[in-house]
Design a protein around this motif. Sequence first.
Motif, PDB file in Angstrom:
ATOM      1  N   TYR A   1     -21.836  -9.970-112.655  1.00  0.00           N
ATOM      2  CA  TYR A   1     -20.594 -10.647-113.043  1.00  0.00           C
ATOM      3  C   TYR A   1     -19.908 -11.260-111.834  1.00  0.00           C
ATOM      4  N   MET A   2     -20.120 -10.654-110.659  1.00  0.00           N
ATOM      5  CA  MET A   2     -19.496 -11.165-109.439  1.00  0.00           C
ATOM      6  C   MET A   2     -20.524 -11.175-108.322  1.00  0.00           C
ATOM      7  N   PHE A   3     -20.243 -11.994-107.304  1.00  0.00           N
ATOM      8  CA  PHE A   3     -21.125 -12.083-106.141  1.00  0.00           C
ATOM      9  C   PHE A   3     -20.340 -11.637-104.920  1.00  0.00           C
ATOM     10  N   ASN A   4     -20.881 -10.667-104.190  1.00  0.00           N
ATOM     11  CA  ASN A   4     -20.216 -10.138-102.999  1.00  0.00           C
ATOM     12  C   ASN A   4     -21.027 -10.480-101.755  1.00  0.00           C
ATOM     13  N   LEU A   5     -20.308 -10.853-100.698  1.00  0.00           N
ATOM     14  CA  LEU A   5     -20.927 -11.101 -99.410  1.00  0.00           C
ATOM     15  C   LEU A   5     -20.066 -10.420 -98.353  1.00  0.00           C
ATOM     16  N   SER A   6     -20.676  -9.527 -97.594  1.00  0.00           N
ATOM     17  CA  SER A   6     -19.967  -8.857 -96.503  1.00  0.00           C
ATOM     18  C   SER A   6     -20.598  -9.270 -95.186  1.00  0.00           C
ATOM     19  N   ILE A   7     -19.735  -9.557 -94.212  1.00  0.00           N
ATOM     20  CA  ILE A   7     -20.186  -9.974 -92.890  1.00  0.00           C
ATOM     21  C   ILE A   7     -19.606  -8.993 -91.880  1.00  0.00           C
ATOM     22  N   LEU A   8     -20.459  -8.482 -90.997  1.00  0.00           N
ATOM     23  CA  LEU A   8     -20.030  -7.558 -89.956  1.00  0.00           C
ATOM     24  C   LEU A   8     -19.870  -8.326 -88.643  1.00  0.00           C
ATOM     25  N   PHE A   9     -18.816  -8.003 -87.899  1.00  0.00           N
ATOM     26  CA  PHE A   9     -18.531  -8.655 -86.627  1.00  0.00           C
ATOM     27  C   PHE A   9     -18.413  -7.616 -85.523  1.00  0.00           C
ATOM     28  N   LYS A  10     -18.815  -8.006 -84.341  1.00  0.00           N
ATOM     29  CA  LYS A  10     -18.658  -7.121 -83.190  1.00  0.00           C
ATOM     30  C   LYS A  10     -17.249  -7.262 -82.636  1.00  0.00           C
ATOM     31  N   SER A  11     -16.850  -6.296 -81.816  1.00  0.00           N
ATOM     32  CA  SER A  11     -15.498  -6.328 -81.246  1.00  0.00           C
ATOM     33  C   SER A  11     -15.574  -6.206 -79.726  1.00  0.00           C
ATOM     34  N   GLY A  12     -14.406  -6.161 -79.105  1.00  0.00           N
ATOM     35  CA  GLY A  12     -14.326  -6.011 -77.658  1.00  0.00           C
ATOM     36  C   GLY A  12     -14.995  -7.158 -76.934  1.00  0.00           C
ATOM     37  N   LYS A  13     -15.762  -6.842 -75.902  1.00  0.00           N
ATOM     38  CA  LYS A  13     -16.428  -7.876 -75.109  1.00  0.00           C
ATOM     39  C   LYS A  13     -17.537  -8.573 -75.879  1.00  0.00           C
TER      40      LYS A  13
ATOM     41  N   TYR B   1     -12.089 -13.917-103.765  1.00  0.00           N
ATOM     42  CA  TYR B   1     -11.212 -12.908-103.188  1.00  0.00           C
ATOM     43  C   TYR B   1     -11.831 -12.458-101.875  1.00  0.00           C
ATOM     44  N   SER B   2     -10.996 -12.039-100.965  1.00  0.00           N
ATOM     45  CA  SER B   2     -11.521 -11.575 -99.681  1.00  0.00           C
ATOM     46  C   SER B   2     -10.735 -10.366 -99.201  1.00  0.00           C
ATOM     47  N   ASP B   3     -11.407  -9.575 -98.384  1.00  0.00           N
ATOM     48  CA  ASP B   3     -10.789  -8.407 -97.779  1.00  0.00           C
ATOM     49  C   ASP B   3     -11.361  -8.293 -96.376  1.00  0.00           C
ATOM     50  N   TYR B   4     -10.511  -7.920 -95.435  1.00  0.00           N
ATOM     51  CA  TYR B   4     -10.908  -7.876 -94.040  1.00  0.00           C
ATOM     52  C   TYR B   4     -10.581  -6.520 -93.434  1.00  0.00           C
ATOM     53  N   CYS B   5     -11.435  -6.082 -92.546  1.00  0.00           N
ATOM     54  CA  CYS B   5     -11.181  -4.881 -91.755  1.00  0.00           C
ATOM     55  C   CYS B   5     -11.429  -5.284 -90.303  1.00  0.00           C
ATOM     56  N   ILE B   6     -10.340  -5.481 -89.564  1.00  0.00           N
ATOM     57  CA  ILE B   6     -10.436  -5.955 -88.187  1.00  0.00           C
ATOM     58  C   ILE B   6      -9.701  -4.979 -87.272  1.00  0.00           C
ATOM     59  N   ASP B   7     -10.376  -4.568 -86.237  1.00  0.00           N
ATOM     60  CA  ASP B   7      -9.802  -3.687 -85.202  1.00  0.00           C
ATOM     61  C   ASP B   7      -9.215  -2.391 -85.754  1.00  0.00           C
ATOM     62  N   ASP B   8      -9.889  -1.809 -86.720  1.00  0.00           N
ATOM     63  CA  ASP B   8      -9.480  -0.508 -87.244  1.00  0.00           C
ATOM     64  C   ASP B   8     -10.375   0.535 -86.576  1.00  0.00           C
ATOM     65  N   SER B   9      -9.802   1.319 -85.693  1.00  0.00           N
ATOM     66  CA  SER B   9     -10.591   2.276 -84.921  1.00  0.00           C
ATOM     67  C   SER B   9     -11.242   3.358 -85.793  1.00  0.00           C
ATOM     68  N   SER B  10     -10.771   3.513 -87.011  1.00  0.00           N
ATOM     69  CA  SER B  10     -11.368   4.521 -87.887  1.00  0.00           C
ATOM     70  C   SER B  10     -12.601   3.986 -88.625  1.00  0.00           C
ATOM     71  N   LYS B  11     -12.891   2.703 -88.450  1.00  0.00           N
ATOM     72  CA  LYS B  11     -14.051   2.090 -89.119  1.00  0.00           C
ATOM     73  C   LYS B  11     -15.140   1.795 -88.102  1.00  0.00           C
ATOM     74  N   LEU B  12     -16.380   1.790 -88.572  1.00  0.00           N
ATOM     75  CA  LEU B  12     -17.513   1.533 -87.685  1.00  0.00           C
ATOM     76  C   LEU B  12     -17.593   0.073 -87.242  1.00  0.00           C
ATOM     77  N   TYR B  13     -17.190  -0.852 -88.122  1.00  0.00           N
ATOM     78  CA  TYR B  13     -17.367  -2.271 -87.854  1.00  0.00           C
ATOM     79  C   TYR B  13     -16.117  -3.059 -88.207  1.00  0.00           C
ATOM     80  N   ASN B  14     -16.011  -4.246 -87.618  1.00  0.00           N
ATOM     81  CA  ASN B  14     -15.113  -5.268 -88.128  1.00  0.00           C
ATOM     82  C   ASN B  14     -15.883  -5.951 -89.242  1.00  0.00           C
TER      83      ASN B  14
END
Length: 193
Positions: free
Chosen positions: A96-108, A37-50
């Motif tokens: 029971y589950m394995f989670n991996l989160s990756i943070l990405f930079k935005s803008g330039k 399963y996956s979940d993404y947070c991209i270009d949400d100004s209320s969050k610190l990171y993508n």
Amino acid sequence: MIEQLFNSLDETVKQSTLNDFRNFMSIHEGVTKWSIYSDYCIDDSSKLYNSATFTLIPYINAFDEVRATLKELAPKDLKKTKEVNQLFCEFIKSGYMFNLSILFKSGKEHVFHGIQKEAYFNSFDSLNDNLSEWIKNTPSMKDYYSKIIKKNNFMKQELARKTFNFKLLNNILLVGVPPTKRGKRTLSPQLSE
């Protein structure tokens, strides 16, 4: 720029994630069916990171059972919860589950910032060339590969529009382009490894 991202990711994975993943897999040795399963947070100004988060769950229990357990432990979306149930935290940490989160930079600093439109066209042309060869080498897959060529050509038409949303395409590519066999990403989707 892409190489920097993946060198950094590679270093991180080699430090602890790879060992954690090996330990997780050893606990579930013999499991042959998995859910991811996956979940993404991209270009949400209320969050610190993508970010992109992936969760791997062994298919030991039917998904409905897993969902029922999660619903019992976390009846509301965690984003709408002020306090997380301690049993939910224990379940997440239980192995029971394995989670991996990756943070990405935005803008330039976005990994695809500055890529020219021509690079996208070249990638789709290259993919179409590969697919044409695959049609010759694997005639039984001709219909499938032909559909992908048709979709790629449609995408090229969309890319040519002045109003095309490159920011959206870059974000899709950020989370959707798998690495090649050599571990480097390409702009062309890899259909077969």
